[in-house]
Motif scaffolding. Structure first.
Motif, PDB file in Angstrom:
ATOM      1  N   THR A   1      42.503  27.104  43.289  1.00 36.67           N
ATOM      2  CA  THR A   1      42.135  26.728  44.666  1.00 36.67           C
ATOM      3  C   THR A   1      41.946  27.956  45.547  1.00 36.67           C
ATOM      4  O   THR A   1      41.074  27.966  46.430  1.00 36.67           O
ATOM      5  CB  THR A   1      43.204  25.803  45.276  1.00 36.67           C
ATOM      6  OG1 THR A   1      44.482  26.465  45.268  1.00 36.67           O
ATOM      7  CG2 THR A   1      43.309  24.507  44.477  1.00 36.67           C
ATOM      8  N   LEU A   2      42.744  28.991  45.350  1.00 39.07           N
ATOM      9  CA  LEU A   2      42.556  30.233  46.102  1.00 39.07           C
ATOM     10  C   LEU A   2      41.220  30.880  45.754  1.00 39.07           C
ATOM     11  O   LEU A   2      40.534  31.435  46.615  1.00 39.07           O
ATOM     12  CB  LEU A   2      43.711  31.202  45.818  1.00 39.07           C
ATOM     13  CG  LEU A   2      45.095  30.759  46.314  1.00 39.07           C
ATOM     14  CD1 LEU A   2      46.168  31.739  45.850  1.00 39.07           C
ATOM     15  CD2 LEU A   2      45.107  30.641  47.841  1.00 39.07           C
ATOM     16  N   TYR A   3      40.870  30.799  44.469  1.00 37.66           N
ATOM     17  CA  TYR A   3      39.576  31.340  44.028  1.00 37.66           C
ATOM     18  C   TYR A   3      38.421  30.587  44.685  1.00 37.66           C
ATOM     19  O   TYR A   3      37.408  31.191  45.082  1.00 37.66           O
ATOM     20  CB  TYR A   3      39.498  31.232  42.501  1.00 37.66           C
ATOM     21  CG  TYR A   3      38.111  31.398  41.923  1.00 37.66           C
ATOM     22  CD1 TYR A   3      37.488  32.640  41.901  1.00 37.66           C
ATOM     23  CD2 TYR A   3      37.428  30.299  41.396  1.00 37.66           C
ATOM     24  CE1 TYR A   3      36.210  32.790  41.368  1.00 37.66           C
ATOM     25  CE2 TYR A   3      36.164  30.435  40.853  1.00 37.66           C
ATOM     26  CZ  TYR A   3      35.555  31.677  40.848  1.00 37.66           C
ATOM     27  OH  TYR A   3      34.305  31.832  40.338  1.00 37.66           O
ATOM     28  N   LEU A   4      38.569  29.284  44.822  1.00 37.29           N
ATOM     29  CA  LEU A   4      37.501  28.473  45.414  1.00 37.29           C
ATOM     30  C   LEU A   4      37.261  28.828  46.885  1.00 37.29           C
ATOM     31  O   LEU A   4      36.188  28.544  47.433  1.00 37.29           O
ATOM     32  CB  LEU A   4      37.839  26.986  45.279  1.00 37.29           C
ATOM     33  CG  LEU A   4      37.927  26.444  43.840  1.00 37.29           C
ATOM     34  CD1 LEU A   4      38.304  24.973  43.847  1.00 37.29           C
ATOM     35  CD2 LEU A   4      36.621  26.666  43.103  1.00 37.29           C
ATOM     36  N   ASN A   5      38.245  29.454  47.532  1.00 36.76           N
ATOM     37  CA  ASN A   5      38.105  29.863  48.930  1.00 36.76           C
ATOM     38  C   ASN A   5      37.570  31.285  49.081  1.00 36.76           C
ATOM     39  O   ASN A   5      37.394  31.763  50.212  1.00 36.76           O
ATOM     40  CB  ASN A   5      39.459  29.776  49.645  1.00 36.76           C
ATOM     41  CG  ASN A   5      39.769  28.357  50.106  1.00 36.76           C
ATOM     42  OD1 ASN A   5      38.901  27.664  50.629  1.00 36.76           O
ATOM     43  ND2 ASN A   5      41.002  27.929  49.906  1.00 36.76           N
ATOM     44  N   SER A   6      37.329  31.955  47.932  1.00 40.29           N
ATOM     45  CA  SER A   6      36.921  33.361  47.980  1.00 40.29           C
ATOM     46  C   SER A   6      35.455  33.505  48.384  1.00 40.29           C
ATOM     47  O   SER A   6      34.646  32.579  48.227  1.00 40.29           O
ATOM     48  CB  SER A   6      37.162  34.017  46.627  1.00 40.29           C
ATOM     49  OG  SER A   6      36.270  33.485  45.657  1.00 40.29           O
ATOM     50  N   ASP A   7      35.117  34.700  48.889  1.00 42.05           N
ATOM     51  CA  ASP A   7      33.731  34.986  49.253  1.00 42.05           C
ATOM     52  C   ASP A   7      32.829  34.984  48.018  1.00 42.05           C
ATOM     53  O   ASP A   7      31.628  34.664  48.127  1.00 42.05           O
ATOM     54  CB  ASP A   7      33.649  36.347  49.954  1.00 42.05           C
ATOM     55  CG  ASP A   7      34.320  36.329  51.318  1.00 42.05           C
ATOM     56  OD1 ASP A   7      34.424  35.232  51.908  1.00 42.05           O
ATOM     57  OD2 ASP A   7      34.754  37.408  51.776  1.00 42.05           O
TER      58      ASP A   7
END
Length: 526
Positions: free
Chosen positions: A447-453
């Motif tokens: 989920t943190l990756y999905l919020n990445s630029d």
């Protein structure tokens, strides 16, 4: 002079007397792999056999394997034993066999006995014939087998300073028999004994070897039940486990470079080389785990444990696969991949020979081996995997490694034992908690990756990727619940392959990722 102690006589159950009358003098019946063994043999006419003692070899005759070679393979990847192996080997084969027997005990209860040979010996015992175990194996090994079977009146075996093989064994047999004797054997080393015997028994003997024995010798028993070693080798290579090596394709997939033919070819060659190398490791691991596999309810059917593949064939095949894999890598993939494959090989051998016996570090090593596959896949196409992917893999595969230990330890608990591989049965709650926690951390990383630029810049519809998170969370939680209920009985990867829900989850995840890359979902709502 007799070597060894007299083994206790084994009492036969009433049902075993059903075939006693079939051993009265009559024509010999060949035993082959397709035969029904309720009446597995008949004895030939001639000299009254009840007065002739029966001598039987151990390795590849009474049992379907070479026990000394099995013991050697257990120690060959243990550097702490190299000094003992070298020093005892210098003193001679008999001393080496004693060292192996002292270091690696034989569990005679679970050995792969040749049922046809045992059945024949039981019938001869009922007829009153003397049965003698005559083997080049160390006396301690022979005593263990004799104590379990309870068939033998005497034992001839090797002792330090005296290796009883070939003519040396023949001399001891003639000294003990004091007249005509019958000998059951399996290989060229037995030719001198067969040539001197009144009656012979052939157990999976090659025709070229049989041709060297006098045609006038009475054949009392012939067994031909050895399956094709090719099919046994393929099973031992575990091609179904190659699915783990599909991790090599993840950098190709998530970089969306699958339309580049050159990169796909590189990834495919890397997959082939890694799979061959992994199979060589599986062969070595199975040889290392023989004792545990034979005591296991299902693993005892593995080729080495069941005796359908010999240790010699296994070691030679493992060496061949390693050479092919590393040669393919050196020629087609370059030095970096070859070095990483050698690193994988070194870690797996350390794991098999030492690290797997220590709790916690064993699952960490397994996790690193999974992650190494992803890293190798990235190096192969010159696209290093992102830190996000590596972080996800560490947590996700640590959860799977813990699940594997949980399942194994749960089986140990059901068997009434209290420990296995450095773990105690009381560790089960802690393993369960750690496994679920790490699986959840993997989803959190996702989920943190999905919020990445990076996701926003790479994918046409990045919001679509959020459907992947609940799918992964669903699979992890479902797998652990099934493990808790005792519904997973093997490696979680094997479970995932056979489980239709797991396969559907994987396919749906891949479809979502590809859809997020190429579909403009936002345009649909404009």
């Amino acid at each position: 002079m007799r070597i060894g102690a007299t083994a206790p006589r084994k009492e036969l159950k009433p049902a075993q007397f059903d075939h006693i009358f079939d051993v009265l003098p009559c024509n010999l019946v060949r035993i082959d792999q397709q035969a029904q063994f309720k009446k597995p043999y008949r004895m030939t006419s001639g000299t009254n056999p009840t007065r002739i003692p029966v001598f039987v070899d151990l390795d590849e005759t009474l049992v379907k394997t070479d026990l000394a070679l099995e013991q050697l393979t257990r120690l060959v990847f243990r550097p702490d034993h190299y000094g003992g192996l070298i020093s005892s080997g210098r003193e001679g084969r008999s001393h080496l066999k004693r060292y192996l027997s002292d270091q690696v005990s034989i569990d005679a209860t679970h050995l792969p006995y040749n049922a046809e040979v045992v059945s024949y010996l039981e019938a001869q015992k009922v007829l009153g014939r003397r049965i003698i175990l005559a083997t080049a194996a160390d006396i301690t090994v022979a005593n263990a087998v004799a104590a379990h079977l309870g068939l033998f009146d005497d034992i001839i075996a090797s002792t330090p300073g005296q290796n009883l093989k070939g003519t040396a064994k023949l001399a001891k047999i003639k000294e003990l028999a004091q007249g005509p004797f019958e000998y059951l054997g399996d290989c060229a080393a037995d030719i001198p004994i067969w040539q001197d015997a009144e009656r012979v028994g052939y157990v999976n003997v090659p025709s070229a070897v049989r041709a060297q024995v006098s045609s006038g010798t009475t054949v009392a028993l012939e067994v031909n039940n050895k399956p094709s070693w090719g099919s046994a080798l393929l099973r031992a290579m575990r091609p179904h486990q190659w699915v783990k090596n599909a991790l090599i394709f993840l950098p190709l997939f998530f970089s969306h470079s699958y339309s580049d033919g050159a990169l796909v070819t590189q990834a495919m060659l890397t997959f082939v080389a890694f799979s061959l190398l992994a199979s060589s490791v599986y062969l070595v691991n199975d040889l290392q785990d023989l004792k545990a596999d034979r005591a296991h309810q299902t693993k005892r059917n593995r080729p080495f444990a069941a005796g359908t593949l010999s240790p010699k064939q296994g070691l030679m095949s493992a060496g061949f696969l390693m050479i092919v894999a590393l040669s393919l890598s050196a020629v087609c993939l370059g030095a970096p991949i070859t070095v990483l494959l050698l690193l994988y090989l070194a870690i797996t051998f350390l794991y098999s020979g030492w690290l797997k016996h220590y709790s916690t570090i064993d699952v960490i090593v397994l996790t690193c081996l999974y992650t190494l596959r992803i890293f190798i896949g990235g190096v192969a196409i010159d696209i290093l995997p992102s830190p996000w992917l590596l972080n996800f893999s560490l947590f996700f595969f640590l959860s799977l490694a813990l699940m594997k230990r949980y399942v194994e330890l749960n089986d140990v608990k059901e068997q009434g034992r209290d420990h296995s591989r450095g773990y105690l049965v009381t560790d089960l709650p802690a393993i369960l908690a750690a496994g679920i926690a790490n699986g959840s951390l993997a989803v959190l990383t996702l989920t943190l990756y999905l919020n990445s630029d990076y996701v926003k810049d790479t994918y046409t519809s990045p919001m679509l990727l959020w459907l992947v998170a609940p799918l992964i969370l669903f699979w992890v939680q479902r797998a652990w619940i099934r493990a808790l209920r005792g519904l997973i009985h093997s490696d979680p990867v094997v479970f995932a392959l056979k489980d239709s829900v797991s396969r559907s989850t994987l396919l749906l995840t891949c479809a979502i990722v590809i859809g997020a890359k190429y579909l403009d979902i936002g345009a649909w709502f404009q």
